[in-house]
Design a protein around this motif. Structure first.
Motif, PDB file in Angstrom:
ATOM      1  N   SER A   1       0.813  -1.206   0.000  1.00  0.00           N
ATOM      2  CA  SER A   1       0.000   0.000   0.000  1.00  0.00           C
ATOM      3  C   SER A   1       0.851   1.262   0.000  1.00  0.00           C
ATOM      4  O   SER A   1       1.944   1.312   0.575  1.00  0.00           O
ATOM      5  CB  SER A   1      -0.888  -0.002   1.240  1.00  0.00           C
ATOM      6  N   ASN A   2       0.333   2.320  -0.637  1.00  0.00           N
ATOM      7  CA  ASN A   2       0.932   3.641  -0.550  1.00  0.00           C
ATOM      8  C   ASN A   2       0.495   4.372   0.714  1.00  0.00           C
ATOM      9  O   ASN A   2       1.034   5.432   1.025  1.00  0.00           O
ATOM     10  CB  ASN A   2       0.536   4.477  -1.773  1.00  0.00           C
ATOM     11  N   LEU A   3      -0.486   3.840   1.408  1.00  0.00           N
ATOM     12  CA  LEU A   3      -0.957   4.448   2.650  1.00  0.00           C
ATOM     13  C   LEU A   3      -0.031   4.012   3.786  1.00  0.00           C
ATOM     14  O   LEU A   3       0.115   2.824   4.066  1.00  0.00           O
ATOM     15  CB  LEU A   3      -2.395   4.015   2.947  1.00  0.00           C
TER      16      LEU A   3
ATOM     17  N   TYR B   1      -4.378  -4.916   0.138  1.00  0.00           N
ATOM     18  CA  TYR B   1      -3.138  -4.151   0.185  1.00  0.00           C
ATOM     19  C   TYR B   1      -1.920  -4.950  -0.301  1.00  0.00           C
ATOM     20  O   TYR B   1      -0.840  -4.387  -0.463  1.00  0.00           O
ATOM     21  CB  TYR B   1      -2.853  -3.707   1.624  1.00  0.00           C
TER      22      TYR B   1
ATOM     23  N   HIS C   1      -4.207   3.834  -2.831  1.00  0.00           N
ATOM     24  CA  HIS C   1      -3.671   3.325  -1.562  1.00  0.00           C
ATOM     25  C   HIS C   1      -3.749   1.803  -1.497  1.00  0.00           C
ATOM     26  O   HIS C   1      -3.258   1.195  -0.550  1.00  0.00           O
ATOM     27  CB  HIS C   1      -4.395   3.960  -0.368  1.00  0.00           C
TER      28      HIS C   1
ATOM     29  N   PHE D   1      -4.883  11.717   2.126  1.00  0.00           N
ATOM     30  CA  PHE D   1      -4.131  10.879   1.188  1.00  0.00           C
ATOM     31  C   PHE D   1      -4.155  11.406  -0.241  1.00  0.00           C
ATOM     32  O   PHE D   1      -3.151  11.313  -0.958  1.00  0.00           O
ATOM     33  CB  PHE D   1      -4.694   9.447   1.202  1.00  0.00           C
TER      34      PHE D   1
END
Length: 260
Positions: free
Chosen positions: A2-4, A119, A170, A220
């Protein structure tokens, strides 16, 4: 992956969302599907703030075992505050990924993972790992979202579409449930139950899943899919201002399977 980033701030936001009545009800549905018995050994893949793990520990009792893994130190820190459960085993927590579970073969009777597989960049590999640590005929319960199912009222539908497109970044697979059943079969599982678990919020209420999601999304999306910080804030303000006209719906999908 994930980019989160599940840093302390995001982890606290997620913990707050997970204490809303919507997600409390979701955990009840998950626990019903788990059908835990006293003495069961359970692995929580992506333990998050530890709310489900604590509830499971109370169900398996002092002779049972509950282990939780997560890739976020912040999440594990929060989960650690819930590791001692009256009438249950102390929850064992470890920093680890679903791709490399820190447990031996056939260590668990049950594995559960909620809002985690979407994710992952290697879902088949994670399922292979779960299959490895489960005893023969062990059970796995996985809950994930298809973000294509979202219905979220806005005064500006064009902006809403851009914000949601940016937020999908995300995730590795925002539509995972569509193909997850096939992946279970290829990993050596037989699906025994499939269920939709809806989230529905009508009328704005800060103590709902979607109200808590607004801050996470707004933080985000700036800089993604052409969304600016000002647009993200205007989007959030618009939703909070809808009052009784606010409407949000999202479908999650619950898969239950047994190991062959």
């Amino acid at each position: 992956m994930s980019n989160l980033q599940f840093d302390p701030e995001v982890s606290r936001q997620i913990e707050s969302v997970y204490t809303t009545p919507d997600v409390i009800e979701q955990r009840r549905v998950v626990r019903t599907s788990l059908a835990l018995r006293p003495g069961d050994r359970v692995l929580d893949v992506g333990v998050g703030p530890g709310l489900l793990a604590a509830e499971m520990a109370a169900e398996v009792g002092p002779e049972g075992r509950v282990c939780g893994i997560d890739i976020s130190d912040s999440m594990l820190g929060i989960a650690g505050t819930r590791s001692k459960v009256p009438g249950g085993p102390e929850i064992e927590l470890e920093l680890a990924s679903a791709a490399r579970l820190p447990h031996g073969a056939e260590s668990f009777d049950v594995a559960v993972s909620t809002q985690v597989f979407e994710y992952l960049d290697d879902v088949p590999g994670a399922l292979d790992e779960i299959r490895r640590v489960l005893r023969p005929a062990g059970r796995v319960v996985v809950l994930d979202t298809d973000w294509g199912s979202i219905v979220w009222r806005s005064s500006d539908d064009t902006r809403m579409t851009r914000v949601l497109t940016a937020f999908e970044e995300h995730l590795e697979d925002p539509h995972l449930p569509r193909t997850f059943g096939d992946m279970l079969g290829k990993a050596g599982f037989t699906r025994t139950h499939l269920q939709v678990v809806p989230m529905l919020n009508a009328g704005f209420d800060p103590r709902t899943y979607s109200a808590g999601l607004i801050d996470i999304v707004a933080a985000f999306v700036p800089g993604r899919a052409g969304v600016t910080e000002a647009e993200a804030q205007a989007w959030a303000d618009d939703l909070r201002g809808l009052g009784d006209s606010y409407f949000f719906s999202l479908n999650r999908y619950l898969f239950v399977a047994s190991a062959l």
